[in-house]
Design an enzyme around this catalytic site. Sequence first.
Site, PDB file in Angstrom:
ATOM      1  N   ASP A   1     -36.977  20.022 -46.190  1.00 17.47           N
ATOM      2  CA  ASP A   1     -37.513  19.158 -45.137  1.00 17.47           C
ATOM      3  C   ASP A   1     -38.586  18.236 -45.679  1.00 17.47           C
ATOM      4  OD1 ASP A   1     -36.113  19.959 -42.686  1.00 17.47           O
ATOM      5  OD2 ASP A   1     -36.982  21.921 -43.093  1.00 17.47           O
TER       6      ASP A   1
ATOM      7  N   SER B   1     -34.224  26.866 -44.714  1.00 15.75           N
ATOM      8  CA  SER B   1     -35.193  25.775 -44.845  1.00 15.75           C
ATOM      9  C   SER B   1     -36.413  26.277 -45.587  1.00 15.75           C
ATOM     10  CB  SER B   1     -35.606  25.268 -43.457  1.00 15.75           C
ATOM     11  OG  SER B   1     -36.789  24.510 -43.589  1.00 15.75           O
TER      12      SER B   1
ATOM     13  N   MET C   1     -37.221  13.081 -43.034  1.00 15.08           N
ATOM     14  CA  MET C   1     -37.924  12.700 -41.791  1.00 15.08           C
ATOM     15  C   MET C   1     -39.003  11.715 -42.194  1.00 15.08           C
ATOM     16  SD  MET C   1     -37.950  16.534 -40.189  1.00 15.08           S
ATOM     17  CE  MET C   1     -37.560  17.251 -41.784  1.00 15.08           C
TER      18      MET C   1
ATOM     19  N   MET D   1     -41.156  15.260 -44.941  1.00 14.18           N
ATOM     20  CA  MET D   1     -41.882  14.647 -43.810  1.00 14.18           C
ATOM     21  C   MET D   1     -43.014  13.770 -44.324  1.00 14.18           C
ATOM     22  SD  MET D   1     -42.160  17.899 -41.250  1.00 14.18           S
ATOM     23  CE  MET D   1     -40.833  19.121 -41.129  1.00 14.18           C
TER      24      MET D   1
ATOM     25  N   MET E   1     -30.536  18.172 -34.287  1.00 12.30           N
ATOM     26  CA  MET E   1     -31.829  18.850 -34.141  1.00 12.30           C
ATOM     27  C   MET E   1     -31.864  19.551 -32.787  1.00 12.30           C
ATOM     28  SD  MET E   1     -33.386  18.110 -36.946  1.00 12.30           S
ATOM     29  CE  MET E   1     -34.861  19.035 -36.515  1.00 12.30           C
TER      30      MET E   1
ATOM     31  N   HIS F   1     -31.941  23.942 -47.734  1.00 17.27           N
ATOM     32  CA  HIS F   1     -32.369  22.842 -46.868  1.00 17.27           C
ATOM     33  C   HIS F   1     -33.823  22.488 -47.182  1.00 17.27           C
ATOM     34  CE1 HIS F   1     -32.071  20.442 -43.138  1.00 17.27           C
ATOM     35  NE2 HIS F   1     -33.312  20.801 -42.900  1.00 17.27           N
TER      36      HIS F   1
ATOM     37  N   ASP G   1     -30.191  22.441 -36.603  1.00 12.78           N
ATOM     38  CA  ASP G   1     -31.509  22.670 -37.223  1.00 12.78           C
ATOM     39  C   ASP G   1     -32.576  22.825 -36.145  1.00 12.78           C
ATOM     40  OD1 ASP G   1     -33.761  22.669 -38.868  1.00 12.78           O
ATOM     41  OD2 ASP G   1     -33.439  20.632 -39.634  1.00 12.78           O
TER      42      ASP G   1
ATOM     43  N   HIS H   1     -33.269  16.759 -45.951  1.00 13.29           N
ATOM     44  CA  HIS H   1     -33.431  16.207 -44.598  1.00 13.29           C
ATOM     45  C   HIS H   1     -34.650  15.288 -44.606  1.00 13.29           C
ATOM     46  CE1 HIS H   1     -34.440  17.327 -40.108  1.00 13.29           C
ATOM     47  NE2 HIS H   1     -34.231  16.039 -40.281  1.00 13.29           N
TER      48      HIS H   1
END
Length: 221
Positions: free
Chosen positions: A38, A11, A71, A40, A140, A36, A178, A69
């Site tokens: 992330d 990540s 979010m 957000m 998660m 990966h 994760d 991913h």
Amino acid sequence: MVRSAPLIAPSILAADFARLGEEAAAVQQAGADWLHVDVMDGHFVPNITIGPDVVKALRPHVTIPMDVHLMIAPADPYLEAFRNAGADILSVHPEAGPHLNRTLQRIRALGAKAGVVFNPSTDPSVIQWMMEDVDLILVMSINPGFGGQSFMTSQLRKIAALRAMIDATGRDIPLEVDGGVTPQTAKLCVEAGATALVAGTAVFKGGPAAYAANIAALRGA
Ligand code: DX5
Ligand code: ZN
């Protein structure tokens, strides 16, 4: 039962953000299978990270799949931008919108793999009637929003439950975990049926000279 080594997805949340391209290339060179990313929004989760422009900027630095991913809520208006930026896998949380199945269909129509992410409180049954529409399952083992949190062992039974649901389909759907993944917790995840592991802290600790050993330690779990 003989299990093959898990795929390792570092990540980039734990990378040096001032040197993101170099960091991505370094983990690929060190043996990463996926990168990966992330995403957000400060709304779905209490942190803000990166958007499609950063994914696009990273794309030329790696050849491995980019595992994005999301979010964010809503996710639908941004799927095309992330796909155009170079995302190979786009994973969404069921809580991010009212029509999970439609969202997954949109991701596939864009030519990406469609993933579903389970928060610690999300029940596996949310995908029970649409397993054929899912290309990746991400469990998660922390509450999403921040790296460096401790692994929640309560999620091991969920990994096992989802493993059974995947096996029943006869399809080879990656089962990714994760949050708080270390060589110790990686072993528990693989024993429960995980086939892919996201790791931020455990990959990037020690700087570039340590990445290959860090990845090997996770894969050997
Ligand atoms: C958190 C992110 C994770 C995070 C994992 O919301 O989804 O991918 O980067 O970080 P570690 O491996 O440090 O727990
Ligand atoms: Zn993540």
